[in-house]
Design a protein around this motif. Structure first.
Motif, short mmCIF file in Angstrom:
data_model
loop_
_atom_site.label_atom_id
_atom_site.label_comp_id
_atom_site.label_asym_id
_atom_site.label_seq_id
_atom_site.Cartn_x
_atom_site.Cartn_y
_atom_site.Cartn_z
N LEU A 1 41.61 49.59 36.09
CA LEU A 1 41.32 49.72 34.80
C LEU A 1 41.48 50.70 34.04
O LEU A 1 41.86 50.77 32.95
CB LEU A 1 39.89 48.76 34.52
N ASN A 2 41.15 52.06 34.55
CA ASN A 2 41.13 53.20 33.71
C ASN A 2 42.43 53.64 33.11
O ASN A 2 42.52 54.36 32.32
CB ASN A 2 40.68 54.43 34.59
N VAL B 1 43.13 45.33 39.73
CA VAL B 1 42.50 45.25 40.97
C VAL B 1 40.96 45.40 40.99
O VAL B 1 40.27 44.54 41.56
CB VAL B 1 42.80 46.14 41.97
N ASN B 2 40.35 46.21 39.81
CA ASN B 2 38.92 46.24 39.91
C ASN B 2 38.36 45.74 38.55
O ASN B 2 37.52 46.36 37.95
CB ASN B 2 38.65 47.77 39.90
N PRO C 1 36.65 42.36 38.09
CA PRO C 1 36.32 40.69 38.26
C PRO C 1 35.90 40.13 37.08
O PRO C 1 35.96 40.60 36.11
CB PRO C 1 34.96 41.24 39.33
N GLU D 1 33.49 38.61 35.77
CA GLU D 1 32.38 38.89 34.91
C GLU D 1 32.82 40.07 33.65
O GLU D 1 32.26 40.05 32.44
CB GLU D 1 31.15 39.65 35.35
N GLU D 2 33.65 40.86 33.98
CA GLU D 2 34.01 42.04 33.31
C GLU D 2 35.29 41.60 32.30
O GLU D 2 35.73 42.65 31.72
CB GLU D 2 34.41 43.32 33.95
N LEU E 1 42.03 37.37 40.65
CA LEU E 1 42.00 37.20 42.25
C LEU E 1 40.87 36.46 42.52
O LEU E 1 40.05 36.35 42.02
CB LEU E 1 42.13 38.85 42.58
N ALA F 1 39.02 35.90 46.34
CA ALA F 1 38.96 36.62 47.78
C ALA F 1 38.57 35.55 48.93
O ALA F 1 37.88 34.55 48.51
CB ALA F 1 38.24 37.70 47.73
N THR G 1 35.70 36.04 50.27
CA THR G 1 34.27 35.98 50.21
C THR G 1 33.95 35.16 48.85
O THR G 1 32.82 35.46 48.37
CB THR G 1 33.94 37.47 50.16
N THR G 2 34.90 34.91 48.07
CA THR G 2 34.38 34.03 46.89
C THR G 2 33.92 32.84 46.77
O THR G 2 34.53 32.08 47.58
CB THR G 2 36.01 33.87 45.91
N ARG H 1 31.89 30.27 42.37
CA ARG H 1 32.51 31.11 41.42
C ARG H 1 33.77 30.95 41.49
O ARG H 1 34.70 31.43 40.44
CB ARG H 1 32.32 32.61 42.31
N ILE I 1 36.35 31.03 38.31
CA ILE I 1 37.26 31.80 37.90
C ILE I 1 38.45 30.94 37.56
O ILE I 1 39.40 31.16 36.52
CB ILE I 1 37.76 32.47 39.11
#
Lengths: 271, 409
Positions: free
Chosen positions: A110-111, A134-135, A137, A139-140, A158, A160, A162-163, A167, A171
């Motif tokens: 993101l940066n 990549v960074n 998710p 919510e953001e 994305l 995963a 673990t999603t 959720r 998405i």
């Protein structure tokens, strides 16, 4: 949260074309400006010639926290070569001079994107079709998704291993372009691809959405690509290609090797 | 000093962060999707344990009998006299077991890991203090422990590396990027994303993705809770200024937080000015940074026009970090805290002064807070008080200081 309408651009067109022919998507990832600035555009063309359907181009970043060793090293090399996001966009412009159909998606952190004024419009003008952060998710992601959507670009989401199910359901409501299923818990290029687990997860995800789902992380050759593609709309191959470029002495050698690697995986996918 | 915009009423209701981990525009959770589940679980468990009498009892027993809390509040009489101004009180966090405040957080998080049934913990470390504190509690609780440490720092801080090994931890040198703290944090994130099922990542500062900035702050807040009560009891009033060094900012958040509602108390953080903020060779994002995203949160960050994170410089490895905890960015923007910087040289001068005048060997990190005191106490009248978080002891820095003095031990 509002559902974002799918953009009717190159990404949608390519997946529609593949579906029509009953084919799977080969998505390839390389880091822009790695191992040398002059490697990238020839590499993009030769991947397409070898059978790639969608090109992911990594935006070099100083702190690529989700990458394995191969792509970390690629980021370091590219930055040492003076790469910037502006130069990545220049490369897409150069690629578009002789390819107006293959979708190009930028992937990074993101940066990098936050640091560029008016990124969405500039990327769109350069010929970029989508973005994978990549960074960032779910919510953001709303602000960036709307900014991109306004210029007709997709923000690829994305999912995963673990999603959790609820959720994943959330998405997919905002998914556009395609969905990227991360096949394993780990960094890019990790070894432990479990096809059975991917298959089980994919069969669930496919009940949630019609958006194409591509599987990445841990797919390195025709065999693993073929095994995974039986359960997905496409596969993403990255670290293996990055490593192959790193081992190439010049852009021509790299382009030749990428061509045959892509062709080999294409063959695996087409069975 | 910026005019505080918090009115008395707002100060009374300070309750940060939001449920999604925001302190104003700062904080949040900018991580790979794979980690969101673990972060949700951690946040949920913490919300439950926070007020759980059994958990609190376990935590406080360890803080009392393993760590040795409460730490003393100490009037530095000779230092105060020589500076000729405000009275200087030191909150003696150097007297914690392991020599710094860091252990208060690692105990809290290790107890959470135990509740989650995770047999392994990992940590990043710069100076090695957080690594040592993590290795310590891992040994205490019988958890496997891997600590990531930049290769540069492994060489700079060999004593702490060996301490960690003695306690059974595995120290993994990180050779990517700048080979310092930020790269150790990247590598720890990579480990966690791979081993998230059986591993808890003990982040050592008030940074990282939500809920870390909140939970590290809460565990560190024991410092400010004790200090506030001790000031009232020993001095009869609250301090006029609370000062602490800021790298990621955990010791500062820990002492600031219980004072945030006391509008009359100034909060001052001191960043690492390195060779000077104007030279660019520093680690002071609140003085000379811009808003960016790194290591899971949005905060002030030292990054260039292309968004690349810049290399930092500080004499103290523990402050040598390009980012800062998001709550500090928030406190800066709302004007509730101010953030100064002290150079390497100023920190070294304060380091020597405390040794000679008080017989206390502070950490080089802590010496940055002391440098602010040396500069500002003389400008304040004798009826004023400054509370300094003496966040750690400097035994680990002896080789660095000897090297600066041109002495080979």
């Amino acid at each position: 949260m509002d559902a974002v309408p799918a953009n009717q651009g190159r990404i949608a067109a390519e997946f529609a074309r593949l579906a029509q022919h009953g084919k799977k998507a080969l998505v390839t990832f390389i880091t822009a400006g790695d191992p040398g600035i002059d490697f990238t555009v020839p590499a993009m063309h030769s991947l397409v010639a070898g059978g790639a359907n969608l090109l992911e181009l990594g935006i070099p970043f100083s702190d690529p926290e989700a990458e394995g060793p191969a792509i970390q090293a690629a980021n370091e090399r590219a930055l040492a070569n003076g790469m910037t996001l502006a130069k990545v966009l220049d490369m897409v412009v150069e690629f578009r001079a002789s390819n107006s159909t293959t979708p190009v998606v930028l992937m990074g952190y993101l940066n990098s994107v936050l640091a560029m004024t008016n990124f969405a419009q500039r990327a769109k003008d350069a010929g970029v079709d989508g973005l994978i952060m990549v960074n960032l998710p779910q919510e953001e992601a709303a602000d960036l998704r709307h900014t991109l959507s306004a210029v007709g670009m997709d923000l690829v989401s994305l999912i995963a291993p673990t999603t959790a199910d609820p959720r994943a359901q959330e998405i997919v409501t905002t998914a556009s372009g395609f969905l990227y299923y991360v096949s394993l818990k780990g960094t890019t290029g990790s070894g432990a691809l479990a096809v059975d687990e991917v298959a089980e997860r994919m069969s669930f995800l496919q009940t949630l959405t019609d958006v194409p789902i591509c599987v990445g992380f841990g797919i390195k050759d025709a065999k693993s690509a073929a095994a995974v593609s039986a359960h997905a709309d496409g596969v993403v191959v990255g670290s293996a290609l990055v490593q192959l470029m790193a081992d190439s002495a010049d852009p021509n050698i790299a382009a030749e090797r990428l061509h045959s690697a892509a062709a080999d995986i294409r063959h695996g996918l087409d069975g | 000093m910026a005019e505080p915009i918090l009115d008395a009423n707002a100060a009374q209701t300070y309750a940060q962060p939001t449920d999604s981990g925001y302190f104003g525009q700062f904080g949040g959770r900018f991580v790979a999707e794979t980690l969101t589940h673990a972060l949700d679980s951690l946040a949920a468990l913490y919300a439950e344990m926070k007020d759980d009498p059994e958990f609190k009892k376990e935590l406080h027993e360890d803080l009392a009998h393993f760590v040795g809390r409460p730490t003393p509040l100490y009037l530095a009489e000779r230092l105060t006299a020589s500076l000729g101004g405000a009275a200087v009180y030191l909150k003696r966090e150097d007297l914690n077991h392991t020599g710094a405040h860091k252990v208060c957080n690692t105990i809290g998080q290790a107890l959470l890991a135990k509740r989650m049934g995770k047999p392994r913990v990992i940590a990043e470390t710069g100076a090695g203090q957080h690594g040592v504190a993590t290795a310590t509690v891992a040994a205490r609780l019988g958890l496997a422990c891997d600590v990531y440490m930049g290769e540069e720092d492994v060489h700079r801080q060999s004593l702490n590396v060996y301490r960690m090994k003695l306690m059974g931890a595995n120290v993994i040198p990180v050779t990517s990027g700048s080979k310092t703290l930020k790269d150790a944090m990247n590598e720890a994130m990579r480990d966690w994303v791979t081993n998230v099922d059986d591993t808890h990542y003990i982040i050592g500062t008030v940074a990282g993705p939500h809920p870390y900035p909140m939970l590290v702050r809460d565990f560190a807040s024991i410092i400010g809770q004790e200090a506030r009560a001790q000031m009232l009891q020993q001095v009869g009033k609250l301090p006029d200024v609370v000062v602490a060094c800021v790298g990621g900012g955990s010791n500062a958040m820990g002492i600031f937080h219980p004072f945030i509602n006391d509008a009359e108390v100034d909060l001052v953080g001191v960043e690492a000015g390195g060779h000077g903020v104007s030279t660019g060779a520093h680690a002071a994002p609140l003085n000379d940074g811009k808003v960016g995203v790194l290591h899971g949160n949005r905060s002030y960050l030292m990054s260039d026009d292309d968004g690349q994170v810049m290399e930092t410089h500080s004499v103290s490895a523990g402050l040598d970090y390009p980012g800062v905890g998001p709550e500090h960015s928030y406190l800066k923007d709302i004007g509730r805290a101010t953030y100064a910087a002290a150079t390497d040289d100023e920190a070294m001068e304060a380091f020597r002064m405390l040794n000679r005048q008080e017989g206390i060997l502070p950490a080089l990190e802590t010496s940055h807070a002391l440098a602010w005191v040396v500069e500002n106490a003389p400008k304040m009248s004798a009826d004023k008080t400054i509370l300094v978080n003496l966040s750690g002891r400097g035994d680990k820095d002896i080789l660095t200081v000897a090297d600066i003095d041109g002495i080979t031990l």
